[in-house]
Design an enzyme around this catalytic site. Sequence first.
Site, PDB file in Angstrom:
ATOM      1  N   ARG A 129      46.218 190.054  98.788  1.00 37.42           N
ATOM      2  CA  ARG A 129      45.038 190.040  98.111  1.00 37.42           C
ATOM      3  C   ARG A 129      45.177 189.957  96.449  1.00 37.42           C
ATOM      4  NH1 ARG A 129      44.070 195.098 100.654  1.00 37.42           N
ATOM      5  NH2 ARG A 129      42.766 194.729 102.563  1.00 37.42           N
ATOM      6  N   LYS A 151      41.173 176.161  90.265  1.00 42.90           N
ATOM      7  CA  LYS A 151      40.602 176.085  91.484  1.00 42.90           C
ATOM      8  C   LYS A 151      41.633 175.764  92.661  1.00 42.90           C
ATOM      9  CE  LYS A 151      36.207 173.571  90.512  1.00 42.90           C
ATOM     10  NZ  LYS A 151      35.596 172.390  90.876  1.00 42.90           N
ATOM     11  N   GLU A 193      42.115 160.420  86.464  1.00 44.38           N
ATOM     12  CA  GLU A 193      41.473 161.538  86.126  1.00 44.38           C
ATOM     13  C   GLU A 193      41.470 161.876  84.661  1.00 44.38           C
ATOM     14  OE1 GLU A 193      39.925 163.809  87.954  1.00 44.38           O
ATOM     15  OE2 GLU A 193      40.627 164.036  90.017  1.00 44.38           O
ATOM     16  N   LYS A 235      39.767 169.918  79.370  1.00 43.21           N
ATOM     17  CA  LYS A 235      39.326 170.691  80.521  1.00 43.21           C
ATOM     18  C   LYS A 235      39.576 172.210  80.312  1.00 43.21           C
ATOM     19  CE  LYS A 235      40.242 171.606  85.289  1.00 43.21           C
ATOM     20  NZ  LYS A 235      40.594 171.294  86.580  1.00 43.21           N
ATOM     21  N   GLU A 245      32.139 177.391  87.631  1.00 45.99           N
ATOM     22  CA  GLU A 245      31.282 176.486  88.097  1.00 45.99           C
ATOM     23  C   GLU A 245      29.925 176.974  88.283  1.00 45.99           C
ATOM     24  OE1 GLU A 245      33.446 173.080  89.974  1.00 45.99           O
ATOM     25  OE2 GLU A 245      31.351 172.620  90.644  1.00 45.99           O
ATOM     26  N   ARG A 249      30.923 173.399  84.319  1.00 44.56           N
ATOM     27  CA  ARG A 249      32.269 172.837  84.897  1.00 44.56           C
ATOM     28  C   ARG A 249      32.028 171.711  85.847  1.00 44.56           C
ATOM     29  NH1 ARG A 249      37.465 176.020  86.864  1.00 44.56           N
ATOM     30  NH2 ARG A 249      38.650 174.546  87.886  1.00 44.56           N
ATOM     31  N   ASN A 253      33.550 166.873  87.824  1.00 44.15           N
ATOM     32  CA  ASN A 253      33.378 166.362  89.261  1.00 44.15           C
ATOM     33  C   ASN A 253      32.830 164.833  88.952  1.00 44.15           C
ATOM     34  OD1 ASN A 253      34.906 168.264  90.903  1.00 44.15           O
ATOM     35  ND2 ASN A 253      33.085 169.156  90.923  1.00 44.15           N
ATOM     36  N   HIS A 256      33.494 162.375  91.677  1.00 43.75           N
ATOM     37  CA  HIS A 256      33.789 163.013  93.036  1.00 43.75           C
ATOM     38  C   HIS A 256      33.124 163.073  94.193  1.00 43.75           C
ATOM     39  CE1 HIS A 256      36.977 163.926  89.864  1.00 43.75           C
ATOM     40  NE2 HIS A 256      37.619 164.670  90.911  1.00 43.75           N
ATOM     41  N   HIS A 260      34.811 161.783  97.244  1.00 47.60           N
ATOM     42  CA  HIS A 260      35.311 162.859  98.460  1.00 47.60           C
ATOM     43  C   HIS A 260      34.913 162.280  99.568  1.00 47.60           C
ATOM     44  CE1 HIS A 260      35.916 166.839  95.996  1.00 47.60           C
ATOM     45  NE2 HIS A 260      36.628 165.882  95.786  1.00 47.60           N
ATOM     46  N   HIS A 273      43.500 160.520  96.224  1.00 46.60           N
ATOM     47  CA  HIS A 273      42.325 161.234  95.433  1.00 46.60           C
ATOM     48  C   HIS A 273      41.846 160.629  94.200  1.00 46.60           C
ATOM     49  CE1 HIS A 273      39.932 164.548  94.280  1.00 46.60           C
ATOM     50  NE2 HIS A 273      40.546 164.495  92.860  1.00 46.60           N
TER      51      HIS A 273
HETATM   52  P1  NAD Z   1      50.041 164.960  95.701  1.00 43.47           P
HETATM   53  O1  NAD Z   1      50.133 166.383  95.393  1.00 43.47           O
HETATM   54  O2  NAD Z   1      49.823 164.324  97.187  1.00 43.47           O
HETATM   55  O3  NAD Z   1      51.249 163.966  95.009  1.00 43.47           O
HETATM   56  C1  NAD Z   1      51.380 162.828  95.218  1.00 43.47           C
HETATM   57  C2  NAD Z   1      52.349 161.989  95.769  1.00 43.47           C
HETATM   58  O4  NAD Z   1      53.606 162.289  94.645  1.00 43.47           O
HETATM   59  C3  NAD Z   1      53.230 163.020  96.943  1.00 43.47           C
HETATM   60  O5  NAD Z   1      53.674 162.240  97.842  1.00 43.47           O
HETATM   61  C4  NAD Z   1      54.289 163.980  96.147  1.00 43.47           C
HETATM   62  O6  NAD Z   1      55.302 164.232  97.048  1.00 43.47           O
HETATM   63  C5  NAD Z   1      54.790 162.807  95.350  1.00 43.47           C
HETATM   64  N1  NAD Z   1      55.388 163.627  93.969  1.00 43.47           N
HETATM   65  C6  NAD Z   1      54.763 164.327  93.241  1.00 43.47           C
HETATM   66  N2  NAD Z   1      55.558 164.603  92.116  1.00 43.47           N
HETATM   67  C7  NAD Z   1      56.557 163.445  91.999  1.00 43.47           C
HETATM   68  C8  NAD Z   1      57.405 163.268  90.964  1.00 43.47           C
HETATM   69  N3  NAD Z   1      57.622 163.817  89.934  1.00 43.47           N
HETATM   70  N4  NAD Z   1      58.301 162.053  91.491  1.00 43.47           N
HETATM   71  C9  NAD Z   1      57.927 161.544  92.580  1.00 43.47           C
HETATM   72  N5  NAD Z   1      57.182 161.920  93.706  1.00 43.47           N
HETATM   73  C10 NAD Z   1      56.355 162.910  93.285  1.00 43.47           C
HETATM   74  O7  NAD Z   1      48.728 164.311  94.769  1.00 43.47           O
HETATM   75  P2  NAD Z   1      48.028 164.408  93.488  1.00 43.47           P
HETATM   76  O8  NAD Z   1      47.387 163.249  93.228  1.00 43.47           O
HETATM   77  O9  NAD Z   1      49.041 165.159  92.522  1.00 43.47           O
HETATM   78  O10 NAD Z   1      47.163 165.740  93.815  1.00 43.47           O
HETATM   79  C11 NAD Z   1      46.108 165.397  94.549  1.00 43.47           C
HETATM   80  C12 NAD Z   1      45.528 166.652  95.095  1.00 43.47           C
HETATM   81  O11 NAD Z   1      44.778 167.276  93.832  1.00 43.47           O
HETATM   82  C13 NAD Z   1      44.236 166.603  95.973  1.00 43.47           C
HETATM   83  O12 NAD Z   1      44.193 167.060  97.143  1.00 43.47           O
HETATM   84  C14 NAD Z   1      43.076 167.157  95.338  1.00 43.47           C
HETATM   85  O13 NAD Z   1      41.908 167.631  95.983  1.00 43.47           O
HETATM   86  C15 NAD Z   1      43.557 167.829  94.374  1.00 43.47           C
HETATM   87  N6  NAD Z   1      43.032 168.206  93.045  1.00 43.47           N
HETATM   88  C16 NAD Z   1      42.599 169.559  92.700  1.00 43.47           C
HETATM   89  C17 NAD Z   1      41.997 169.845  91.510  1.00 43.47           C
HETATM   90  C18 NAD Z   1      41.768 171.197  91.045  1.00 43.47           C
HETATM   91  O14 NAD Z   1      40.972 171.514  90.082  1.00 43.47           O
HETATM   92  N7  NAD Z   1      42.545 172.157  91.971  1.00 43.47           N
HETATM   93  C19 NAD Z   1      41.713 168.837  90.619  1.00 43.47           C
HETATM   94  C20 NAD Z   1      42.034 167.533  91.035  1.00 43.47           C
HETATM   95  C21 NAD Z   1      42.609 167.403  92.108  1.00 43.47           C
HETATM   96  N1  GLY Z   2      38.660 168.996  88.973  1.00 44.59           N
HETATM   97  C1  GLY Z   2      37.660 169.711  88.861  1.00 44.59           C
HETATM   98  C2  GLY Z   2      37.663 171.115  88.400  1.00 44.59           C
HETATM   99  O1  GLY Z   2      38.648 171.509  88.102  1.00 44.59           O
HETATM  100  O2  GLY Z   2      36.699 171.652  88.121  1.00 44.59           O
END
Ligand code: NAD
Ligand code: GLY
Length: 375
Positions: A129, A151, A193, A235, A245, A249, A253, A256, A260, A273
């Site tokens: 939890r 998130k 972003e 942010k 949100e 917030r 998006n 998005h 999405h 993404h």
């Molecule tokens: P990812 O985590 O898939 O990373 C991208 C690629 O880069 C992967 O292959 C990873 O292994 C590689 N990588 C990571 N760091 C590296 C480095 N320093 N050197 C070499 N390779 C490296 O993708 P991302 O773009 O970081 O994140 C996308 C995800 O984030 C999506 O799932 C999206 O939904 C999520 N997201 C979440 C929020 C939130 O608020 N929580 C906001 C935006 C996006």
């Molecule tokens: N990436 C959108 C949020 O964090 O709200």
Amino acid sequence: MTSENIASHPGEVRIDLGDRSYAITIGPGLLDVPATYEGLPSATSAVVVTNATVAPLYAQRLLGALAARYAKVHTVSLPDGEAHKNWETLNRIFDTLLEQGCDRKTVLFALGGGVVGDMTGFAAASYMRGVPFVQVPTTLLAQVDSSVGGKTAINHPLGKNMIGAFYQPLRVVCDLDTLKTLPARELSAGVAEVIKYGPIADMDFFAWIESHVDDLVARDPQALAHAVHRSCEIKAKVVGQDEREGGLRAILNFGHTFGHAIEAGMGYGQWLHGEAVGCGMVMAARLSEALGGVDKAFVDRLSSLVHRAGLPVVAPILDARDNVGRYLSLMRVDKKAEAGSIKFVVIDPPGHAVVRSAPDELVARVIKASTQTFP
Ligand code: NAD
Ligand code: GLY
């Protein structure tokens, strides 16, 4: 919002959430310095969650720094990719936590991009939890967005990030040096972003990105430091006002809702993404124009910047027989949708965003225009 607090050097951004406030530390050379982790709660064990790509690059360095604080440090290496952001992969984290006898004080460290960060955060939110966790983002996208704000989620085949929780990290550590190994396509995805923050909150920052986008893509350290710092400031301000949100917030998006749909419709992992968000922002800008919030010059300006960042601006065909229908049905699964009515973040005027619904005919026009045109 304005760019008054521009950081010309690495630093710290605070996110103000009462007793869940925390610091985002930004700079080069942070990852393997034990001082970076000073002040975190004491515990007998820590678990570094990472993936098969990031582990060989950075896990040993983080483990070395954590060995000074924790008697036992375990590692879980997940398969890489958005396609693995699911229950099965999440369970691998729980397997390790249980097999290693991790308790409620165990601290999880998410070392990787947004996929690792979102899954580690969700694991931390639900294991016993709730256990503490730290974000150590290694992609530009994760440093400017996903690691900040709490998130956490996994995907469901019917919708992106549909299963998750709000759960804040104790700290975010953005080591800018890790961006040196990031593939160019991933760097561009992160720039999407960064661009997002301009139209929704700060047109001075947007203008700064327009003059520095080539520096960002070329990984100029000063440009990256400023982009990460200012993005996190914006942010942090938004999340500080609306953590869960309830309203504001949702502006984060921007792009998005369309994005999405592209990600899910193409199959997770086909479009990154950030690529989907880049194209989605251009689509959302066209919708904003149709609703009277911006003029065509703004749409062209945004489209040109997204293109210069190395991102797609022409939307993909998701269904050759009924493309508009496919987009609309995917967008109805969006978390902002209410009773099947799709909500869009639209710009009105530049530097300010609002959440609105729009007639299907208008959205259809935007989808049709976006699958064919590039100004
Ligand atoms: P990812 O985590 O898939 O990373 C991208 C690629 O880069 C992967 O292959 C990873 O292994 C590689 N990588 C990571 N760091 C590296 C480095 N320093 N050197 C070499 N390779 C490296 O993708 P991302 O773009 O970081 O994140 C996308 C995800 O984030 C999506 O799932 C999206 O939904 C999520 N997201 C979440 C929020 C939130 O608020 N929580 C906001 C935006 C996006
Ligand atoms: N990436 C959108 C949020 O964090 O709200």
